[in-house]
Design a protein around this motif. Structure first.
Motif, PDB file in Angstrom:
ATOM      1  N   THR A  40      -8.136  -7.142  -1.637  1.00  0.00           N
ATOM      2  CA  THR A  40      -6.764  -7.528  -1.279  1.00  0.00           C
ATOM      3  C   THR A  40      -6.728  -8.740  -0.351  1.00  0.00           C
ATOM      4  O   THR A  40      -7.277  -8.703   0.747  1.00  0.00           O
ATOM      5  CB  THR A  40      -6.042  -6.343  -0.602  1.00  0.00           C
ATOM      6  OG1 THR A  40      -6.236  -5.182  -1.414  1.00  0.00           O
ATOM      7  CG2 THR A  40      -4.560  -6.610  -0.453  1.00  0.00           C
ATOM      8  N   GLU A  68       6.761   2.500   6.403  1.00  0.00           N
ATOM      9  CA  GLU A  68       6.073   1.210   6.232  1.00  0.00           C
ATOM     10  C   GLU A  68       6.661   0.115   7.121  1.00  0.00           C
ATOM     11  O   GLU A  68       5.999  -0.883   7.395  1.00  0.00           O
ATOM     12  CB  GLU A  68       6.121   0.757   4.766  1.00  0.00           C
ATOM     13  CG  GLU A  68       5.402   1.681   3.800  1.00  0.00           C
ATOM     14  CD  GLU A  68       3.880   1.605   3.896  1.00  0.00           C
ATOM     15  OE1 GLU A  68       3.340   1.273   4.963  1.00  0.00           O
ATOM     16  OE2 GLU A  68       3.229   1.896   2.867  1.00  0.00           O
ATOM     17  N   HIS A  73       0.269  -3.406   7.141  1.00  0.00           N
ATOM     18  CA  HIS A  73      -0.539  -3.513   5.931  1.00  0.00           C
ATOM     19  C   HIS A  73       0.202  -4.327   4.862  1.00  0.00           C
ATOM     20  O   HIS A  73       1.411  -4.231   4.770  1.00  0.00           O
ATOM     21  CB  HIS A  73      -0.833  -2.099   5.424  1.00  0.00           C
ATOM     22  CG  HIS A  73      -1.992  -2.030   4.485  1.00  0.00           C
ATOM     23  ND1 HIS A  73      -1.865  -2.295   3.143  1.00  0.00           N
ATOM     24  CD2 HIS A  73      -3.291  -1.742   4.691  1.00  0.00           C
ATOM     25  CE1 HIS A  73      -3.049  -2.159   2.567  1.00  0.00           C
ATOM     26  NE2 HIS A  73      -3.932  -1.830   3.487  1.00  0.00           N
ATOM     27  N   THR A 184     -13.805  -2.456  -1.933  1.00  0.00           N
ATOM     28  CA  THR A 184     -12.395  -2.242  -1.615  1.00  0.00           C
ATOM     29  C   THR A 184     -12.082  -0.802  -1.243  1.00  0.00           C
ATOM     30  O   THR A 184     -12.759   0.133  -1.704  1.00  0.00           O
ATOM     31  CB  THR A 184     -11.496  -2.673  -2.802  1.00  0.00           C
ATOM     32  OG1 THR A 184     -10.136  -2.373  -2.489  1.00  0.00           O
ATOM     33  CG2 THR A 184     -11.855  -1.943  -4.078  1.00  0.00           C
ATOM     34  N   GLY A 185     -11.063  -0.642  -0.449  1.00  0.00           N
ATOM     35  CA  GLY A 185     -10.584   0.682  -0.087  1.00  0.00           C
ATOM     36  C   GLY A 185      -9.668   1.262  -1.158  1.00  0.00           C
ATOM     37  O   GLY A 185      -9.286   2.427  -1.107  1.00  0.00           O
TER      38      GLY A 185
HETATM   39  P1  ADP Z   1      -8.519  -3.092   0.881  1.00  0.00           P
HETATM   40  O1  ADP Z   1      -9.951  -2.766   1.127  1.00  0.00           O
HETATM   41  O2  ADP Z   1      -8.269  -3.362  -0.590  1.00  0.00           O
HETATM   42  O3  ADP Z   1      -8.036  -4.260   1.732  1.00  0.00           O
HETATM   43  P2  ADP Z   1      -7.414  -0.928   2.607  1.00  0.00           P
HETATM   44  O4  ADP Z   1      -8.724  -0.399   3.098  1.00  0.00           O
HETATM   45  O5  ADP Z   1      -6.607  -1.701   3.571  1.00  0.00           O
HETATM   46  O6  ADP Z   1      -7.616  -1.781   1.227  1.00  0.00           O
HETATM   47  O7  ADP Z   1      -6.535   0.302   2.079  1.00  0.00           O
HETATM   48  C1  ADP Z   1      -7.070   1.217   1.161  1.00  0.00           C
HETATM   49  C2  ADP Z   1      -6.011   2.103   0.557  1.00  0.00           C
HETATM   50  O8  ADP Z   1      -5.355   2.889   1.590  1.00  0.00           O
HETATM   51  C3  ADP Z   1      -4.868   1.354  -0.144  1.00  0.00           C
HETATM   52  O9  ADP Z   1      -5.171   1.019  -1.455  1.00  0.00           O
HETATM   53  C4  ADP Z   1      -3.741   2.399  -0.044  1.00  0.00           C
HETATM   54  O10 ADP Z   1      -3.877   3.366  -1.041  1.00  0.00           O
HETATM   55  C5  ADP Z   1      -3.986   3.060   1.300  1.00  0.00           C
HETATM   56  N1  ADP Z   1      -3.191   2.439   2.394  1.00  0.00           N
HETATM   57  C6  ADP Z   1      -3.667   1.819   3.500  1.00  0.00           C
HETATM   58  N2  ADP Z   1      -2.663   1.423   4.305  1.00  0.00           N
HETATM   59  C7  ADP Z   1      -1.511   1.775   3.688  1.00  0.00           C
HETATM   60  C8  ADP Z   1      -0.115   1.641   4.007  1.00  0.00           C
HETATM   61  N3  ADP Z   1       0.338   1.060   5.117  1.00  0.00           N
HETATM   62  N4  ADP Z   1       0.770   2.126   3.108  1.00  0.00           N
HETATM   63  C9  ADP Z   1       0.359   2.724   1.991  1.00  0.00           C
HETATM   64  N5  ADP Z   1      -0.923   2.878   1.633  1.00  0.00           N
HETATM   65  C10 ADP Z   1      -1.852   2.423   2.461  1.00  0.00           C
END
Ligand code: ADP
Ligand code: MG
Length: 285
Positions: A40, A68, A73, A184-185
Motif C-alpha cells: 500500500t 475511521e 490509515h 503486506t499486512g
Molecule cells: P500494508 O502492509 O498493506 O500497508 P497494514 O499493515 O497497514 O497494511 O494493514 C493491514 C490490514 O489491517 C489492512 O489490509 C486492513 O485489513 C487492516 N487495517 C489496518 N488499519 C485499518 C483501519 N484503520 N481500518 C480498517 N482496516 C484496517
C-alpha cells in the motif's frame, strides 16, 4: 569510487529525483539478491476508494466512518470520504483504539464496534458473507469487516490500484535477475491479485507490522536485500535492509529510516539507482 565520482553520482541521481543520503547505499545497491516491496502506497497509489458495501449501507458506513474518522490509515480516509459522499452522518465514538496492522475499535451508543481485518473479529463470519468477501478479494479489493458487539454486520471493499509505473519497474528488476517480493499486512488473495498485476515473483501476506523486519532478515540469509516502503510500520524493515528505499510521499519516519528517497514515488527509481551505482563505481556486468 573516488569521492568526486561519488559526488557526481549522487548529484546526477538527485536530478532524477533520487535522493541518496548515504554514499554506501549507492555502492551496495548494485549487489542485491532481492528487492522487497511494501504494497500500500509503495506498489499501489495509496489512495484507496470504496467500491462496494455489503449489508445495510447506511448503518455500515455510519459506524465505520465514525471509527475511521479518528484513524490515519489510508483505508480510513476512503471510508470517511464515502460516508461524506453518501451524506451519511457519522456516529460519535468514545474509547477509540487503533490496533496496528489490524484496524480500529471504539464505543458507539454504548456498543463496542470495530472495523478492520478478520484478526479483529472475535467470531467467524457466516458463509454467505465469507463468499462475498472471497469474490471481492479476488478482484484485488481489500475487504474490511464492520462489527458491533462481536457480530459482523457488513463488509466494505476498498480498491487501491497499482501505480502505472510499478509493473515496468518490477519487470526490469526481474530481468536483472533480482528476486522481487511483496510484503503486506493485507489478505493473501488481495495481495496475490495485485502481485499478478505487477509481475512480482513472491507474495508474503498477512504480515503484522512488527514482522516486516523479521522477513527482511530471513531474506538476507541469501544475500543483500533492499526494502522499499512508505509507512510508519515500514521503518524497522527500512533500517534492517542493506538498502532502505523510502517513498517521498511516505511518512516522516519512513523517509528518515531510508538511505535513498524516491521523490517522485516512482518505483523505476530503484532501477535508475542501480544503473547509477554501476556507472559511479565503473562496474562492468
Ligand atoms: P500494508 O502492509 O498493506 O500497508 P497494514 O499493515 O497497514 O497494511 O494493514 C493491514 C490490514 O489491517 C489492512 O489490509 C486492513 O485489513 C487492516 N487495517 C489496518 N488499519 C485499518 C483501519 N484503520 N481500518 C480498517 N482496516 C484496517
Ligand atoms: Mg504502505
Amino acid at each position: 569510487a573516488t569521492p568526486t565520482a561519488l559526488m557526481v553520482g549522487t548529484g546526477r541521481a538527485a536530478k532524477m529525483g533520487i535522493l541518496i543520503k548515504d554514499g554506501e547505499a549507492l555502492e551496495v545497491i548494485d549487489d542485491l539478491k532481492a528487492v522487497i516491496f511494501d504494497k500500500t502506497g509503495t506498489i499501489t497509489v495509496g489512495k484507496p476508494v470504496v467500491t462496494d458495501v455489503v449489508g445495510d449501507r447506511k448503518k455500515v458506513l455510519s459506524i465505520a466512518a465514525g471509527l475511521e474518522d479518528q484513524s490515519e490509515h489510508p483505508l480510513a480516509s476512503a471510508v470517511v470520504q464515502q460516508a461524506n459522499e453518501d451524506q451519511i452522518e457519522v456516529q460519535p465514538v468514545t474509547e477509540f483504539e487503533a490496533v496496528r496492522g489490524q484496524g480500529v475499535r471504539g464505543k458507539i451508543n454504548g456498543h463496542q464496534a470495530f472495523v478492520g481485518s478478520e484478526r479483529l473479529a472475535k467470531e467467524e463470519i457466516d458463509s454467505e458473507l465469507a463468499k462475498q468477501r472471497e469474490q471481492l478479494q479476488s478482484e484485488a479489493k481489500t475487504v474490511v469487516l464492520v462489527g458491533v458487539d462481536d457480530k459482523v454486520i457488513g463488509l466494505i471493499a476498498i480498491q487501491d490500484s497499482p501505480k502505472p509505473t510499478s509493473a515496468e519497474a518490477i519487470q526490469q528488476l526481474n530481468n536483472l535477475g533480482l528476486e522481487t517480493i511483496m510484503l503486506t499486512g493485507d489478505n493473501q488473495t488481495v495481495a496475490e491479485a495485485i502481485g499478478k498485476q505487477v509481475g512480482i515473483q513472491k507474495v508474503i501476506a498477512g504480515v503484522l507490522p512488527n514482522e516486516k523486519a523479521t522477513y527482511v532478515k530471513q531474506a538476507q540469509e541469501k544475500g543483500r536485500v533492499a526494502f522499499v516502503g512508505d509507512g510508519i510500520n515500514d521503518a524497522p524493515a527500512l533500517t534492517t535492509a542493506d538498502v532502505g528505499i523510502a517513498m517521498g510521499s511516505g511518512t516522516d519516519i519512513a523517509i528518515e529510516s531510508g538511505e535513498i528517497v524516491l521523490v517522485q514515488n516512482d518505483l523505476r527509481g530503484v532501477v535508475k539507482a542501480l544503473a547509477m551505482s554501476r556507472k559511479t563505481f565503473q562496474r562492468i556486468k
